[in-house]
Scaffold this active site. Structure first.
Site, short mmCIF file in Angstrom:
data_model
loop_
_atom_site.label_atom_id
_atom_site.label_comp_id
_atom_site.label_asym_id
_atom_site.label_seq_id
_atom_site.Cartn_x
_atom_site.Cartn_y
_atom_site.Cartn_z
N GLY A 1 20.06 -74.42 16.23
CA GLY A 1 19.53 -73.41 15.59
C GLY A 1 18.88 -73.63 14.13
N ARG B 1 16.08 -68.16 38.35
CA ARG B 1 15.47 -68.13 37.09
C ARG B 1 14.93 -66.89 37.03
NH1 ARG B 1 13.98 -72.25 34.28
NH2 ARG B 1 14.35 -74.14 35.57
N MET C 1 15.71 -73.76 25.35
CA MET C 1 15.39 -74.77 26.24
C MET C 1 15.36 -74.39 27.46
SD MET C 1 14.89 -77.00 24.00
CE MET C 1 14.77 -78.59 24.73
N LEU D 1 10.42 -70.39 31.02
CA LEU D 1 10.40 -68.97 31.35
C LEU D 1 9.42 -68.56 32.55
CD1 LEU D 1 10.44 -68.12 27.74
CD2 LEU D 1 12.20 -67.58 29.19
N HIS E 1 7.17 -76.32 19.31
CA HIS E 1 7.28 -77.53 20.20
C HIS E 1 7.02 -78.87 19.38
CE1 HIS E 1 7.17 -79.70 23.96
NE2 HIS E 1 6.23 -80.51 23.43
N GLU F 1 8.90 -78.99 10.74
CA GLU F 1 8.98 -77.94 11.63
C GLU F 1 9.59 -76.75 10.77
OE1 GLU F 1 11.10 -77.93 15.38
OE2 GLU F 1 10.70 -80.25 15.49
C1 GAR Z 1 13.37 -78.55 17.66
O1 GAR Z 1 13.05 -79.64 17.41
C2 GAR Z 1 12.33 -77.87 18.68
O2 GAR Z 1 10.95 -78.04 18.23
C3 GAR Z 1 12.66 -78.17 19.80
O3 GAR Z 1 14.03 -78.33 19.79
C4 GAR Z 1 14.40 -78.54 18.56
C5 GAR Z 1 15.64 -77.71 18.26
O4 GAR Z 1 16.29 -77.61 17.09
N1 GAR Z 1 12.24 -77.40 21.03
C6 GAR Z 1 11.84 -77.70 22.06
O5 GAR Z 1 11.86 -78.97 22.47
C7 GAR Z 1 11.15 -76.78 22.98
N2 GAR Z 1 10.50 -77.31 24.08
P1 GAR Z 1 17.10 -76.66 16.36
O6 GAR Z 1 17.84 -76.05 17.34
O7 GAR Z 1 17.99 -77.13 15.32
O8 GAR Z 1 15.87 -75.46 15.78
#
Ligand code: GAR
Length: 221
Positions: free
Chosen positions: A19, A72, A97, A100, A116, A181
């Protein structure tokens, strides 16, 4: 449906693990005084580390465990019911993850946003950093986009770019991308909070023409 023109926007954030993106949103919302409230953090796993962090800060949390549902579709119905109890204007996927269903995505058209870890449309799906290294791209990054039924494919709101350096491992690259990010997603959510993001004909417009491309602060992270 767009949120009302003047109000405190309510965000529900969905996570699956540590998170860190969620934390960057919570912290920026408080530090920058966005006209927004983090209404809840919801996870599909009870042991998602980000849940405890949010709960410690007094943010309502909930768990909808995907393993408890036979399909799902059933999981997505339960997830939507949980989300809707918090009456969000926007649902923000932050390291959520799960793929949907179209029914879920359509329910939140124009209100469902994802981050992403690649420069979409390159490298949808999983293991984006390894995919980037395997093909030899010299730039990589992240994309914040509206979610549509096609996986990792919706209208792009903003992107962050980082260089790929000689000798990078997938972990090195992941860490560098995560740094950007944590700048791109809060910027976008601030625009959403301020009601500055419009979606028309699959293209996004941000009022005030804010720069929508972000760069790594240093080549190394
Ligand atoms: C992040 O790098 C996000 O971009 C990626 O998972 C990580 C979560 O990190 N998301 C995906 O791959 C979605 N397909 P976080 O839990 O530390 O935010």
């Amino acid at each position: 449906m767009s949120p009302p023109a003047s109000a405190t926007r309510r965000f529900v954030i969905l996570i699956s693990g540590r998170g860190s993106n969620m934390r960057s949103l919570v912290e920026a919302c408080a530090a920058e005084g966005w006209p927004a409230e983090i209404a809840a953090v919801i996870a599909n796993k009870a042991d998602a580390a980000g849940l405890a962090w949010a709960a410690e800060r007094g943010i309502p949390t909930a768990v909808v465990p995907h393993k408890a549902y036979p399909t799902r579709d059933a999981f997505d119905v339960a997830l939507a019911e949980c989300i809707d109890t918090f009456a969000p204007d926007y649902v923000l996927l932050a390291g959520f993850m799960r793929v949907l269903t179209p029914a879920f995505v359509t329910r939140y058209t124009g209100r469902l946003v994802n981050i992403h870890p690649s420069l979409l449309p390159a490298f949808p799906g999983l293991h984006t950093h390894a995919q980037a290294l395997a093909i030899g791209v010299q730039a990589h990054g992240c994309t914040v986009h509206f979610v549509t039924p096609v996986l990792d494919h919706g209208p792009i709101i903003a992107q962050g770019v980082v260089p790929v350096l000689v000798g990078d491992t997938a972990d090195d690259l992941a860490e560098r991308v995560l740094g950007v990010e944590h700048r791109v997603y809060p910027a976008v959510c601030r625009w959403l909070a301020e009601g500055r993001v419009q979606l028309a004909d699959r293209l996004v417009h941000v009022e005030g023409d804010a720069p929508r491309l972000f760069f790594a602060e240093s080549p190394h992270g």
